[in-house]
Design an enzyme around this catalytic site. Structure first.
Site, PDB file in Angstrom:
ATOM      1  N   CYS A  28     158.677  -2.279  20.976  1.00 26.53           N
ATOM      2  CA  CYS A  28     157.598  -1.430  20.428  1.00 26.53           C
ATOM      3  C   CYS A  28     157.391  -0.296  20.270  1.00 26.53           C
ATOM      4  O   CYS A  28     157.868   1.170  19.504  1.00 26.53           O
ATOM      5  CB  CYS A  28     155.617  -1.832  21.578  1.00 26.53           C
TER       6      CYS A  28
HETATM    7  N1  LIG Z   1     157.628  -8.214  23.500  1.00 31.81           N
HETATM    8  C1  LIG Z   1     156.604  -7.466  23.334  1.00 31.81           C
HETATM    9  O1  LIG Z   1     155.818  -6.392  24.279  1.00 31.81           O
HETATM   10  C2  LIG Z   1     155.508  -7.059  22.546  1.00 31.81           C
HETATM   11  C3  LIG Z   1     153.757  -6.379  23.052  1.00 31.81           C
HETATM   12  C4  LIG Z   1     153.324  -6.230  21.315  1.00 31.81           C
HETATM   13  C5  LIG Z   1     153.748  -6.178  20.037  1.00 31.81           C
HETATM   14  N2  LIG Z   1     154.959  -7.135  19.852  1.00 31.81           N
HETATM   15  C6  LIG Z   1     155.323  -7.266  18.476  1.00 31.81           C
HETATM   16  O2  LIG Z   1     154.944  -8.446  18.689  1.00 31.81           O
HETATM   17  C7  LIG Z   1     155.967  -9.730  17.471  1.00 31.81           C
HETATM   18  C8  LIG Z   1     156.856  -9.951  18.374  1.00 31.81           C
HETATM   19  O3  LIG Z   1     157.915 -10.150  18.959  1.00 31.81           O
HETATM   20  P1  LIG Z   1     158.196 -10.871  20.711  1.00 31.81           P
HETATM   21  O4  LIG Z   1     158.666  -9.853  21.468  1.00 31.81           O
HETATM   22  O5  LIG Z   1     157.026 -12.138  20.717  1.00 31.81           O
HETATM   23  O6  LIG Z   1     159.606 -11.147  19.298  1.00 31.81           O
HETATM   24  P2  LIG Z   1     159.888 -12.275  20.024  1.00 31.81           P
HETATM   25  O7  LIG Z   1     161.751 -12.163  19.321  1.00 31.81           O
HETATM   26  O8  LIG Z   1     159.919 -12.609  21.604  1.00 31.81           O
HETATM   27  O9  LIG Z   1     160.142 -13.749  19.051  1.00 31.81           O
HETATM   28  C9  LIG Z   1     159.955 -14.176  17.663  1.00 31.81           C
HETATM   29  C10 LIG Z   1     159.995 -15.518  18.124  1.00 31.81           C
HETATM   30  O10 LIG Z   1     159.875 -15.726  15.979  1.00 31.81           O
HETATM   31  C11 LIG Z   1     160.906 -16.275  16.128  1.00 31.81           C
HETATM   32  N3  LIG Z   1     161.041 -15.842  14.263  1.00 31.81           N
HETATM   33  C12 LIG Z   1     161.568 -15.452  13.847  1.00 31.81           C
HETATM   34  N4  LIG Z   1     161.929 -15.247  12.727  1.00 31.81           N
HETATM   35  C13 LIG Z   1     160.603 -16.503  12.092  1.00 31.81           C
HETATM   36  C14 LIG Z   1     160.520 -17.575  11.155  1.00 31.81           C
HETATM   37  N5  LIG Z   1     160.463 -17.036  10.086  1.00 31.81           N
HETATM   38  N6  LIG Z   1     159.265 -18.230  10.973  1.00 31.81           N
HETATM   39  C15 LIG Z   1     159.220 -18.686  12.545  1.00 31.81           C
HETATM   40  N7  LIG Z   1     159.654 -18.011  13.904  1.00 31.81           N
HETATM   41  C16 LIG Z   1     160.016 -17.425  13.447  1.00 31.81           C
HETATM   42  C17 LIG Z   1     162.342 -15.934  16.643  1.00 31.81           C
HETATM   43  O11 LIG Z   1     162.898 -17.138  16.962  1.00 31.81           O
HETATM   44  C18 LIG Z   1     161.784 -15.831  17.357  1.00 31.81           C
HETATM   45  O12 LIG Z   1     161.204 -16.683  18.622  1.00 31.81           O
HETATM   46  C19 LIG Z   1     156.509  -8.220  16.646  1.00 31.81           C
HETATM   47  O13 LIG Z   1     156.026  -7.443  15.950  1.00 31.81           O
HETATM   48  C20 LIG Z   1     156.081  -6.523  18.188  1.00 31.81           C
HETATM   49  O14 LIG Z   1     156.629  -5.214  17.849  1.00 31.81           O
HETATM   50  C21 LIG Z   1     155.659  -7.529  21.002  1.00 31.81           C
END
Ligand SMILES: NC(=O)c1ccc[n+]([C@@H]2O[C@H](COP(=O)([O-])OP(=O)(O)OC[C@H]3O[C@@H](n4cnc5c(N)ncnc54)[C@H](O)[C@@H]3O)[C@@H](O)[C@H]2O)c1
Length: 434
Positions: free
Chosen positions: A274
């Protein structure tokens, strides 16, 4: 009954079938929260190993214990699949896919676009769609809305579309998905109301805002605020170092001011999915509007210098003890991007390891949360700390995991470069602080 009234009823009586696309650090905790609130939840992910583990009740997200996941799976409240055609049976979808940067620091929207194309293929009247992935202001209205309306359905009457920023803080024992206030903004007022009603069923506090752009910008303000303040305090650390002042003591004393000050801490550089990334979504967008985001660029530059600064510190500390960095054994403590978690995405430890290797140091690491590291050109294995600590020329604390025994480390080691103030309270010539 109107489309809107029918969906509202299903959400209120919790018969709405909930979908979560992207079962990562954000999506899995959200899916669990809604399943726990009584909804039937289907998670969709591209990775079969993730869906298989969810269906086996075996969690891979530290904030979701398997003993919380398992009963929900067994009760049929939560299941996972790689098959997007299940969307035909769902009433709501939260989109939680990655939003990284390209090498050029431009937004990589490919995950959002490909998942939304799949959703659009199966979209039907009476659905609520909410984007949670962090993105630039305008994404929901400019990119998603036309994709979902292409088949003739209208947002606000036939289906409902919102943006709601995800604020989860992995490893935070106090604030988790359920008690972090949830901001939500829709493309129409009816969309906002539907989104807010949905979240109220499972989360403690919902904050509706007037548009998707406001909701998108909220997240970017929050993370840009952190990134810039960390940049400022990193610069302060370098200034204090030059003047022989302990920056940690300065911050601790400043934080006693009961108003108008919020402590931020220096460190080896930004990490995670992030803070190092999101502000560049904003600067990319504002550049199109003719405004340079100068604070973001400056903080980005200073934060980007920190791994170099840490390696210089290690080199100087070794030189002061009559040793060269070239050929020295430097052992890195903690490679996750922050304490007590297993996530190495964008971790400054990776930069530090690369830079040390470039200067011909021998590098090893210990991290109980990351037994193996496979990242770009790095493939390494966590070493037993007890064995390595007495042998290494220098230990560098990059991630201050709580499980490390810092008293024992001080006894065993020859030199500790501490980038996190993990050795707070210890007095020793062996310790070099950031
Ligand atoms: N991790 C954090 O602490 C956090 C906090 C706030 C916001 N975010 C935001 O949330 C969003 C997700 O982050 P995250 O950390 O959960 O990511 P992550 O990589 O842990 O999870 C994302 C998931 O989406 C899946 N994926 C990718 N493309 C896909 C598709 N086309 N269809 C279905 N599934 C698909 C991946 O396989 C993965 O399991 C991002 O935009 C991130 O910036 C993350």
């Amino acid at each position: 009954m109107s489309v809107s009234a029918a969906l509202e009823k299903k959400i209120r009586d919790r018969t709405a079938r909930v979908g979560v696309v992207g079962l990562g650090y954000v999506g899995l905790p959200l899916a669990v929260e809604f399943a726990g609130a009584g909804f039937s939840v289907t998670g969709i992910d591209l990775k079969e190993e993730k869906t298989a583990r969810v269906n086996a009740g075996d969690s891979y997200v530290p904030d979701v214990p398997s003993d919380v996941l398992q009963p929900l799976v067994r009760a049929g409240k939560l299941r996972a699949t790689t098959d997007f055609s299940v969307i035909a049976e769902l009433d709501t979808i939260n989109i939680c896919v990655p939003t990284p940067l390209r090498k050029t620091k431009d937004p990589d929207m490919s995950y959002i676009v490909s998942s939304c194309q799949e959703i659009a293929r199966h979209l039907h009247a009476g659905m609520l769609l909410i984007l949670e992935s962090t993105t630039y202001p305008g994404t929901t209205d400019e990119l998603l809305l036309p994709m979902f309306e292409a088949a003739g359905l209208r947002a606000g009457s036939d289906f409902f579309l919102c943006f709601s920023p995800e604020r989860v803080d992995p490893g935070n024992p106090t604030y988790q998905t359920v008690n972090i206030p949830k901001v939500v903004g829709g493309v129409t007022e009816a969309c906002t109301e539907m989104g807010a009603l949905f979240y109220r069923q499972a989360l403690e506090h919902v904050v509706p805002v007037s548009s998707t752009q406001v909701a998108e910008m909220v997240k970017l303000l929050e993370n840009t605020f952190r990134m810039i303040n960390i940049g400022m305090v990193n610069e302060m650390a370098m200034m204090c170092d030059r003047m022989g002042i302990n920056v940690w003591e300065v911050i601790e004393a400043a934080a006693t001011k009961p108003f108008g000050f919020m402590p931020f801490y220096p460190g080896p550089g930004l990490g995670g999915h992030c803070i190092p990334i999101d502000p560049f979504y904003l600067s990319w967008k504002t550049r199109q509007a003719g405004i340079e985001a100068r604070f973001i660029e400056l903080a980005g530059y200073i934060n980007g210098q920190m791994p170099h600064y840490v390696v210089d510190k290690i080199q100087n500390a070794l030189n002061d003890r009559g040793k060269a960095l070239k050929g020295a054994h430097v052992h890195v403590l903690g490679i996750a991007y922050k304490k007590d978690i297993d996530d190495v995405r964008e971790s400054p430890a990776l930069d530090v390891i690369h830079l040390l290797t470039q200067r011909w140091a021998r590098v090893s690491y210990s991290d109980p949360y990351v037994p193996e590291l496979h990242s770009d050109s790095l493939t390494m294995r966590s070493e037993p700390l007890e064995e390595i600590a007495p042998k290494a020329d220098c230990l560098v604390i990059i991630t201050n995991h709580s499980v490390f025994d810092y008293t024992r480390l001080l006894e065993q080691s020859q030199l500790i470069v501490d980038t996190r103030n993990a050795m707070k309270g210890f007095v020793s010539d062996k310790i070099v602080r950031l």
